[in-house]
Scaffold this motif. Sequence first.
Motif, PDB file in Angstrom:
ATOM      1  N   GLY A 229       0.796  -1.216   0.000  1.00 56.75           N
ATOM      2  CA  GLY A 229       0.000   0.000   0.000  1.00 56.75           C
ATOM      3  C   GLY A 229       0.832   1.270   0.000  1.00 56.75           C
ATOM      4  N   LEU A 230       2.136   1.158   0.216  1.00 56.33           N
ATOM      5  CA  LEU A 230       3.011   2.328   0.106  1.00 56.33           C
ATOM      6  C   LEU A 230       2.994   2.901  -1.307  1.00 56.33           C
ATOM      7  CD1 LEU A 230       6.187   1.195   2.107  1.00 56.33           C
ATOM      8  CD2 LEU A 230       4.390   2.759   2.865  1.00 56.33           C
ATOM      9  N   GLN A 231       2.524   2.112  -2.279  1.00 56.03           N
ATOM     10  CA  GLN A 231       2.492   2.603  -3.657  1.00 56.03           C
ATOM     11  C   GLN A 231       1.504   3.748  -3.831  1.00 56.03           C
ATOM     12  OE1 GLN A 231      -0.080   2.263  -6.017  1.00 56.03           O
ATOM     13  NE2 GLN A 231      -1.478   0.823  -5.019  1.00 56.03           N
ATOM     14  N   TYR A 232       0.486   3.857  -2.987  1.00 53.56           N
ATOM     15  CA  TYR A 232      -0.483   4.945  -3.141  1.00 53.56           C
ATOM     16  C   TYR A 232       0.133   6.321  -2.850  1.00 53.56           C
ATOM     17  CZ  TYR A 232      -4.129   1.388  -3.600  1.00 53.56           C
ATOM     18  OH  TYR A 232      -4.890   0.338  -4.046  1.00 53.56           O
ATOM     19  N   PRO A 233       0.846   6.496  -1.730  1.00 54.28           N
ATOM     20  CA  PRO A 233       1.472   7.805  -1.491  1.00 54.28           C
ATOM     21  C   PRO A 233       2.629   8.118  -2.437  1.00 54.28           C
ATOM     22  CG  PRO A 233       1.233   6.576   0.561  1.00 54.28           C
ATOM     23  CD  PRO A 233       0.939   5.636  -0.541  1.00 54.28           C
ATOM     24  N   VAL A 234       3.103   7.141  -3.201  1.00 58.06           N
ATOM     25  CA  VAL A 234       4.147   7.437  -4.190  1.00 58.06           C
ATOM     26  C   VAL A 234       3.627   8.479  -5.174  1.00 58.06           C
ATOM     27  CG1 VAL A 234       5.415   6.507  -6.170  1.00 58.06           C
ATOM     28  CG2 VAL A 234       5.408   5.264  -4.010  1.00 58.06           C
ATOM     29  N   VAL A 235       2.386   8.320  -5.618  1.00 59.08           N
ATOM     30  CA  VAL A 235       1.804   9.264  -6.581  1.00 59.08           C
ATOM     31  C   VAL A 235       1.285  10.519  -5.890  1.00 59.08           C
ATOM     32  CG1 VAL A 235      -0.063   9.589  -8.256  1.00 59.08           C
ATOM     33  CG2 VAL A 235       1.264   7.477  -8.259  1.00 59.08           C
ATOM     34  N   SER A 236       0.650  10.347  -4.741  1.00 63.28           N
ATOM     35  CA  SER A 236       0.000  11.489  -4.092  1.00 63.28           C
ATOM     36  C   SER A 236       0.962  12.372  -3.298  1.00 63.28           C
ATOM     37  CB  SER A 236      -1.109  10.997  -3.150  1.00 63.28           C
ATOM     38  OG  SER A 236      -0.564  10.206  -2.108  1.00 63.28           O
ATOM     39  N   LEU A 353      -7.771  -6.486   7.856  1.00 65.52           N
ATOM     40  CA  LEU A 353      -7.087  -6.023   6.660  1.00 65.52           C
ATOM     41  C   LEU A 353      -7.047  -4.495   6.607  1.00 65.52           C
ATOM     42  CD1 LEU A 353      -5.767  -7.331   4.156  1.00 65.52           C
ATOM     43  CD2 LEU A 353      -7.931  -6.995   2.954  1.00 65.52           C
ATOM     44  N   GLY A 354      -8.160  -3.868   6.978  1.00 65.79           N
ATOM     45  CA  GLY A 354      -8.197  -2.408   7.017  1.00 65.79           C
ATOM     46  C   GLY A 354      -7.273  -1.835   8.073  1.00 65.79           C
ATOM     47  N   LEU A 355      -7.172  -2.515   9.220  1.00 64.81           N
ATOM     48  CA  LEU A 355      -6.263  -2.078  10.276  1.00 64.81           C
ATOM     49  C   LEU A 355      -4.827  -2.058   9.770  1.00 64.81           C
ATOM     50  CD1 LEU A 355      -5.386  -1.503  13.221  1.00 64.81           C
ATOM     51  CD2 LEU A 355      -5.526  -3.950  13.650  1.00 64.81           C
ATOM     52  N   GLY A 356      -4.424  -3.143   9.109  1.00 62.27           N
ATOM     53  CA  GLY A 356      -3.068  -3.204   8.581  1.00 62.27           C
ATOM     54  C   GLY A 356      -2.808  -2.155   7.523  1.00 62.27           C
ATOM     55  N   PHE A 357      -3.751  -1.999   6.596  1.00 62.35           N
ATOM     56  CA  PHE A 357      -3.570  -1.038   5.507  1.00 62.35           C
ATOM     57  C   PHE A 357      -3.486   0.388   6.046  1.00 62.35           C
ATOM     58  CE2 PHE A 357      -5.219   1.838   2.266  1.00 62.35           C
ATOM     59  CZ  PHE A 357      -4.404   1.523   1.185  1.00 62.35           C
ATOM     60  N   ASN A 358      -4.391   0.740   6.945  1.00 58.08           N
ATOM     61  CA  ASN A 358      -4.403   2.101   7.481  1.00 58.08           C
ATOM     62  C   ASN A 358      -3.169   2.397   8.311  1.00 58.08           C
ATOM     63  OD1 ASN A 358      -6.874   2.746   6.286  1.00 58.08           O
ATOM     64  ND2 ASN A 358      -8.046   1.954   8.020  1.00 58.08           N
ATOM     65  N   ALA A 359      -2.677   1.393   9.026  1.00 56.61           N
ATOM     66  CA  ALA A 359      -1.434   1.583   9.775  1.00 56.61           C
ATOM     67  C   ALA A 359      -0.286   1.860   8.820  1.00 56.61           C
ATOM     68  CB  ALA A 359      -1.145   0.356  10.637  1.00 56.61           C
ATOM     69  N   GLY A 360      -0.252   1.122   7.709  1.00 52.58           N
ATOM     70  CA  GLY A 360       0.786   1.350   6.716  1.00 52.58           C
ATOM     71  C   GLY A 360       0.692   2.741   6.105  1.00 52.58           C
ATOM     72  N   GLN A 361      -0.533   3.196   5.833  1.00 53.95           N
ATOM     73  CA  GLN A 361      -0.707   4.535   5.271  1.00 53.95           C
ATOM     74  C   GLN A 361      -0.296   5.620   6.257  1.00 53.95           C
ATOM     75  OE1 GLN A 361      -1.922   5.087   1.789  1.00 53.95           O
ATOM     76  NE2 GLN A 361      -1.007   3.064   2.058  1.00 53.95           N
ATOM     77  N   ALA A 362      -0.495   5.347   7.551  1.00 49.73           N
ATOM     78  CA  ALA A 362      -0.094   6.326   8.562  1.00 49.73           C
ATOM     79  C   ALA A 362       1.423   6.465   8.628  1.00 49.73           C
ATOM     80  CB  ALA A 362      -0.644   5.916   9.924  1.00 49.73           C
ATOM     81  N   LEU A 363       2.142   5.359   8.428  1.00 47.78           N
ATOM     82  CA  LEU A 363       3.600   5.379   8.481  1.00 47.78           C
ATOM     83  C   LEU A 363       4.228   5.814   7.161  1.00 47.78           C
ATOM     84  CD1 LEU A 363       4.232   2.021  10.394  1.00 47.78           C
ATOM     85  CD2 LEU A 363       4.402   4.335  11.321  1.00 47.78           C
ATOM     86  N   ALA A 364       3.476   5.716   6.080  1.00 45.79           N
ATOM     87  CA  ALA A 364       4.030   5.931   4.744  1.00 45.79           C
ATOM     88  C   ALA A 364       4.698   7.286   4.544  1.00 45.79           C
ATOM     89  CB  ALA A 364       2.930   5.726   3.694  1.00 45.79           C
ATOM     90  N   PRO A 365       4.080   8.412   4.925  1.00 47.21           N
ATOM     91  CA  PRO A 365       4.734   9.699   4.655  1.00 47.21           C
ATOM     92  C   PRO A 365       6.129   9.800   5.269  1.00 47.21           C
ATOM     93  CG  PRO A 365       2.440  10.037   5.238  1.00 47.21           C
ATOM     94  CD  PRO A 365       2.729   8.596   5.504  1.00 47.21           C
TER      95      PRO A 365
END
Length: 416
Positions: A229-236, A353-365
Amino acid sequence: MITGGPAGRKATLAGESRPERALIAASFVNRVGNGLFNAASALYFTLVVGLPAVQVGAALTIAGVIGLCAGIPGGHLADRRGARRVMMVALTVQALSMAALLLVESWAALAAVATVDQIAAAAGGAAWGALVARVGGDRPARFRAKLRTFVNLGVLLGTVGAGLALAADSRSAYVALVLGNAASFALCAALLLLLPSSPVRAAPPRERRRPAVTDLPFLTFTALHAAMGLQYPVVSLLLPIWISEHTEAPRWTVAALFAVNAGFCVLTQTRIGSRIETPHDGGRAFRTAGLLFLVSCPLMALAAYTPVRAAVGLILVAVFVHSLGEVWESSAGFALGFGLAPDHAQGQYQGLLGLGFNAGQALAPALLTTVVLGLGTAGWLLLALFFAALGAAGPPLARWGTRTRPQPGGAGETKG
């Protein structure tokens, strides 16, 4: 169903049954509201409410972290009490909390209202996953792909609306965005009344109360899905900063890349995603996504070493390839995420699954800006190899997960 004529094609595009059309319409309305608010939320809190940016960030971070904890319990509640009921309650709470933002005047009030909203969002997201699994019927992959197409379109339209409000740059315009999002939650909840009441599938005898958190293959997939899911903030996030600080490309390139990304996903999601149905399909799609990111990330890095026209061309090609990877990755997530979860516990599994994804998005930036931007070109190459390695784990994970699924039988159904 006859789908040869214009009316048939329209019905197929918008869903093949009344429940499908109702859930697609509800999701579309909800995402239009999200697009309206998310694009302008930071400016509303800082310019209209008058809170310092640091306080806004802290309040939203606290709310997000607390909200993460509600996904699994909310999913379990959806499994036992009915996904539609839980989602409607969650949407109602979100409508009220969004409207309550108009009364916020302090950091503490923002943190409190945002926390309520994030708890409801996490519980509703898990229930939404269970609803999608139930409504999808015999062709779940096709339905989920259509659903994501309309979700992307809704976000795109909402973002355009937000842009118009931002151009007006007035308090009333920002208030209209907040109320528009609140109304979208309420309308989404009302549209769910069109869904039939579905029976709640009973858990097998002697099953653990929280089977998702003890399912090692699914836990492994959750971790891989969060990392990919780190691929999403790559573009944004990552690429816009790279364009402005390291390339000769003009600033309008940033707007162009968002248009290419959103438009490509809307146009191709159903065509590609409808073919990815089983966990084995999902494993192969996950690998394909990793290989596409292996190509796109170096292209983004290479734009820093070329003149203006070549840089713009490289960036657009890179975003095109990356968007293709995004479609394959999201389709893989649907096939594996729903396919490895038992029918009677879809809500709980989707909550995990949502917990894991959202945690990853929180750490991504923090991860992306520190590691990739910090290392420059080497960081982009490292990120490409990281995505490719994650993708390579897709097929063996799918085989492991399928092999360890419990055999069907033993679970009845009770009305909920």
